[in-house]
Motif scaffolding. Structure first.
Motif, PDB file in Angstrom:
ATOM      1  N   ARG A 169       0.829  -1.217   0.000  1.00 41.40           N
ATOM      2  CA  ARG A 169       0.000   0.000   0.000  1.00 41.40           C
ATOM      3  C   ARG A 169       0.855   1.255   0.000  1.00 41.40           C
ATOM      4  O   ARG A 169       0.535   2.228  -0.686  1.00 41.40           O
ATOM      5  CB  ARG A 169      -0.939   0.001   1.206  1.00 41.40           C
ATOM      6  N   THR A 185       0.946   4.084  -2.905  1.00 45.00           N
ATOM      7  CA  THR A 185       0.662   5.478  -2.565  1.00 45.00           C
ATOM      8  C   THR A 185       1.762   6.392  -3.074  1.00 45.00           C
ATOM      9  O   THR A 185       1.484   7.446  -3.663  1.00 45.00           O
ATOM     10  CB  THR A 185       0.496   5.636  -1.035  1.00 45.00           C
ATOM     11  N   THR A 243       0.315   5.819   8.260  1.00 45.62           N
ATOM     12  CA  THR A 243      -0.456   6.914   8.841  1.00 45.62           C
ATOM     13  C   THR A 243       0.103   8.256   8.387  1.00 45.62           C
ATOM     14  O   THR A 243      -0.649   9.152   8.002  1.00 45.62           O
ATOM     15  CB  THR A 243      -0.449   6.810  10.381  1.00 45.62           C
ATOM     16  N   ARG A 244       1.426   8.388   8.379  1.00 46.09           N
ATOM     17  CA  ARG A 244       2.050   9.633   7.908  1.00 46.09           C
ATOM     18  C   ARG A 244       1.752   9.891   6.433  1.00 46.09           C
ATOM     19  O   ARG A 244       1.702  11.038   6.001  1.00 46.09           O
ATOM     20  CB  ARG A 244       3.563   9.576   8.123  1.00 46.09           C
ATOM     21  N   GLY A 271      -0.991   9.318   5.100  1.00 49.02           N
ATOM     22  CA  GLY A 271      -2.414   9.641   4.960  1.00 49.02           C
ATOM     23  C   GLY A 271      -3.306   8.434   4.782  1.00 49.02           C
ATOM     24  O   GLY A 271      -4.490   8.565   4.479  1.00 49.02           O
ATOM     25  N   LEU A 272      -2.749   7.246   4.975  1.00 48.58           N
ATOM     26  CA  LEU A 272      -3.548   6.028   4.860  1.00 48.58           C
ATOM     27  C   LEU A 272      -4.227   5.729   6.189  1.00 48.58           C
ATOM     28  O   LEU A 272      -3.692   6.017   7.254  1.00 48.58           O
ATOM     29  CB  LEU A 272      -2.668   4.846   4.458  1.00 48.58           C
ATOM     30  N   ARG A 273      -5.376   5.135   6.106  1.00 45.54           N
ATOM     31  CA  ARG A 273      -6.092   4.714   7.307  1.00 45.54           C
ATOM     32  C   ARG A 273      -5.787   3.226   7.511  1.00 45.54           C
ATOM     33  O   ARG A 273      -6.065   2.405   6.632  1.00 45.54           O
ATOM     34  CB  ARG A 273      -7.592   4.921   7.140  1.00 45.54           C
ATOM     35  N   VAL A 274      -5.214   2.902   8.648  1.00 48.92           N
ATOM     36  CA  VAL A 274      -4.831   1.523   8.927  1.00 48.92           C
ATOM     37  C   VAL A 274      -5.830   0.940   9.920  1.00 48.92           C
ATOM     38  O   VAL A 274      -6.042   1.488  10.996  1.00 48.92           O
ATOM     39  CB  VAL A 274      -3.403   1.456   9.506  1.00 48.92           C
ATOM     40  N   THR A 275      -6.450  -0.158   9.522  1.00 46.16           N
ATOM     41  CA  THR A 275      -7.397  -0.853  10.394  1.00 46.16           C
ATOM     42  C   THR A 275      -7.075  -2.350  10.377  1.00 46.16           C
ATOM     43  O   THR A 275      -6.449  -2.845   9.442  1.00 46.16           O
ATOM     44  CB  THR A 275      -8.855  -0.657   9.952  1.00 46.16           C
TER      45      THR A 275
END
Length: 94
Positions: free
Chosen positions: A35, A39, A82-83, A85-89
């Motif tokens: 990912r 990105t 996270t830095r 701009g991705l949302r990690v779940t």
């Protein structure tokens, strides 16, 4: 199923013989690295610009984009994602 061909479990690392716990962590690391690479490519960032965005050195970005997964902990990859701009779940399977 043909003789000599084994169906995948869905986790390459589990198929390679890693314990279920280690295979889960390795799969998460591989997914996050992929990912992050996508990105960086989608945003058309140079390694220098990606390094600034991620708060790491250009050599660390080079390690990331060349797939040197052994140099990144799961925690570090979550931080980088996270830095970026991705949302990690985390999704768990039943």
């Amino acid at each position: 199923m043909s003789e000599g061909i084994i169906d995948s479990s869905g986790n390459t690392f589990l198929d390679l013989g890693f314990s279920p716990e280690e295979a889960a962590i390795l799969q998460m690391r591989a997914d996050l690295m992929a990912r992050l690479r996508k990105t960086i490519k989608a945003k058309k960032l140079t390694q220098a610009r990606a390094a600034k965005l991620l708060g790491v050195s250009q050599s660390r970005v080079s390690d990331l984009v060349t797939g040197k997964w052994e140099k990144f902990s799961l925690e570090m990859l979550i931080t980088l994602a996270t830095r970026a701009g991705l949302r990690v779940t985390l999704k768990t399977a039943a």
